[in-house]
Design a protein around this motif. Structure first.
Motif, PDB file in Angstrom:
ATOM      1  N   HIS A 161       0.812   4.144  -3.172  1.00 48.66           N
ATOM      2  CA  HIS A 161       0.546   5.458  -2.741  1.00 48.66           C
ATOM      3  C   HIS A 161       1.764   6.182  -3.380  1.00 48.66           C
ATOM      4  O   HIS A 161       1.341   7.552  -4.128  1.00 48.66           O
ATOM      5  CB  HIS A 161       0.530   5.644  -1.285  1.00 48.66           C
ATOM      6  N   ASP A 194       1.168   8.858  -6.557  1.00 51.56           N
ATOM      7  CA  ASP A 194       1.684  10.338  -6.399  1.00 51.56           C
ATOM      8  C   ASP A 194       2.457  10.756  -7.601  1.00 51.56           C
ATOM      9  O   ASP A 194       2.306  11.944  -8.274  1.00 51.56           O
ATOM     10  CB  ASP A 194       2.527  10.656  -5.191  1.00 51.56           C
ATOM     11  N   LEU A 239       5.339   6.871   4.463  1.00 48.64           N
ATOM     12  CA  LEU A 239       5.531   6.212   3.443  1.00 48.64           C
ATOM     13  C   LEU A 239       6.789   5.465   3.067  1.00 48.64           C
ATOM     14  O   LEU A 239       6.791   4.723   2.129  1.00 48.64           O
ATOM     15  CB  LEU A 239       5.002   7.079   2.143  1.00 48.64           C
ATOM     16  N   GLU A 290       0.939  -1.184  -0.062  1.00 45.39           N
ATOM     17  CA  GLU A 290      -0.108   0.058   0.037  1.00 45.39           C
ATOM     18  C   GLU A 290       0.926   1.224   0.045  1.00 45.39           C
ATOM     19  O   GLU A 290       0.501   2.311  -0.582  1.00 45.39           O
ATOM     20  CB  GLU A 290      -0.915   0.229   1.128  1.00 45.39           C
ATOM     21  N   TRP A 291       1.924   1.375   0.598  1.00 48.22           N
ATOM     22  CA  TRP A 291       2.899   2.443   0.730  1.00 48.22           C
ATOM     23  C   TRP A 291       3.560   2.878  -0.569  1.00 48.22           C
ATOM     24  O   TRP A 291       3.431   3.851  -1.188  1.00 48.22           O
ATOM     25  CB  TRP A 291       4.028   2.203   1.760  1.00 48.22           C
TER      26      TRP A 291
END
Length: 449
Positions: free
Chosen positions: A331, A335, A357, A327-328
């Motif tokens: 993300h 971005d 993150l 999930e990190w």
């Protein structure tokens, strides 16, 4: 492979019976040469073949058995490769030099790069070029997905079956498979292609140590993850990058127009397509095959859509790499896709400094997964098709969130109206208007009241 047809192997070996009579006449005519012929026949009679003198089977059965055996012996490992190949020669030449067929050592080549860049196609070409040098060959395709469907034991079974040329399905677990591969394949000179390896578990279960195989063996591995091929056992890692503009244009035109270049009417359009796709062979092939099946009136619309989101076939391929992230890292990927492509990584790292993150690790993993590149100027680069994928993911998540909020608002509004309504038919009509969950909520609320 001798066939002893209406003659016994003993008659051939010792030249008795009709052979004896024939050789007596030959000796008078050819003299000393006959001894060489006798030695040759003696050698032939000791080869493994078919003896039809026993008459224990019909001629049809014998022919069928011989044909199957000969086909199996002559069969070469030839994997299907597209006819539309562009710009592949230099890659093949470089990997050929790495493989060096004359060398008797064990060599492992690891081809890595982003999804859809042509790793499997290149590996198949190398495999086909080498296969005639090897009696024992094995191609394990799409290991990432196959291991999910059949388990790693299924891949181990296939590896042993292909290399031993007989069905093998006795492997019950991962460790047993490793032991069996080491024992059964020890010393065999083999050619193996492992396609789309994404975990070291696959490596350990199927290859383990190069010494498992005999001298002269060759192993080809494809992976999206650079970590898989940058291990000591892989002596020859090779990164496959996107095609340049001219190669991309040629490949697109092969699929779209059936030739190497566009007609004058479509030069501008073809140029826009190639610049939008950015040298990804899978995407060039997909859009090239799609356009001839669509009306020319909608080509412009397809190109406009292509700038925002990849074609489904390409999207599925790229999503595989995205889904492998935690999930990190997802993300961070999103971005970069939406905000930070072209930014200096130092600025981006500063913007993430108060987040949880773990961005330094995330950027390293994204690079190794071929999802981003960091240039010498420290700027972040992402392929346009990957940017389109990331933006589409964010768009869909945003849409779902809006839909959820809208449904929640409608649900609460509908429940208030139902609570104020008397009469079964009116309540049912309102529930159908909003959503079925209303009836369940209404009954429970009534019970509570």
């Amino acid at each position: 492979m001798p066939i002893f047809y209406d003659v016994t192997p003993a008659e051939v070996r010792y030249q008795i019976g009709c052979y004896e009579k024939a050789f007596l006449s030959h000796k008078e005519k050819f003299g000393a040469n006959v001894n060489k012929w006798k030695a040759a026949l003696n050698h032939v009679a000791n080869l493994n073949g078919w003896d039809n003198s026993k008459k224990n089977r019909g001629e049809g059965e014998l022919v069928d058995e011989i044909v199957k055996k000969v086909i199996n012996e002559l069969k070469t490992a030839s994997l299907l490769v597209t006819n539309c190949l562009v710009g592949i020669e230099n890659h093949v030449k470089e990997i050929d030099a790495m493989m060096c067929c004359d060398s008797k050592d064990i060599r492992i080549v690891g081809i890595h790069g982003m999804g859809g860049v042509g790793k499997t196609t290149l590996a198949k070409i190398i495999y086909n070029r080498l296969s005639h040098h090897f009696e024992d060959c094995c191609f394990l395709s799409n290991i990432r997905e196959t291991s999910k469907l059949k388990g790693i034991e299924g891949l181990q079974n296939q590896l042993i079956s292909d290399l031993l040329k007989r069905q093998w399905s006795n492997i019950g677990n991962f460790e047993e498979g490793i032991k069996m591969i080491k024992e059964r394949l020890c010393g065999k000179t083999v050619l193996v292609l492992l396609d789309d390896v994404d975990e070291m578990t696959h490596w350990d279960a199927l290859i383990g140590q190069p010494a498992w195989f005999g001298l002269g063996s060759r192993v080809i591995i494809t992976s999206r993850n650079r970590d898989i091929v940058e291990v000591p056992e892989v002596g020859y890692p090779y990164e496959l990058v996107s095609m340049n503009f001219n190669q991309s244009l040629q490949l697109f035109c092969k699929h779209a127009f059936g030739r190497d270049y566009p007609s004058d009417d479509y030069v501008a359009f073809s140029t826009k397509v190639v610049k939008t796709i950015g040298g990804l062979p899978l995407a060039l092939e997909a859009i090239g095959k799609l356009l001839p099946r669509r009306s020319k009136d909608v080509w412009g619309v397809i190109l406009k859509k292509l700038k925002q989101v990849p074609l489904n076939e390409v999207k599925r391929k790229l999503e595989t790499s995205y889904d492998a992230l935690d999930e990190w890292k997802k993300h961070i990927f999103l971005d970069i896709a939406c905000l930070f492509t072209g930014f200096d990584q130092r600025i981006v790292l500063h913007s993430w400094k108060d987040s949880d993150l773990f961005p330094e690790e995330g950027l390293e993993v994204l690079q190794k997964m071929s999802l981003i590149k960091i240039g010498k100027d420290n700027k972040l680069w992402m392929h346009d098709q990957l940017r389109g994928l990331g933006r589409n993911i964010v768009h869909l998540e945003s849409y779902k969130e809006r839909e959820k909020r809208t449904r929640l608002g409608n649900h609460e509004e509908g429940l208030d109206m139902v609570m104020e309504t008397k009469g079964t038919q009116k309540v049912e009509a309102l529930c159908r208007k909003f959503d079925p969950q209303l009836l369940y909520d209404f009954v429970n609320k009534e019970v509570e009241t």
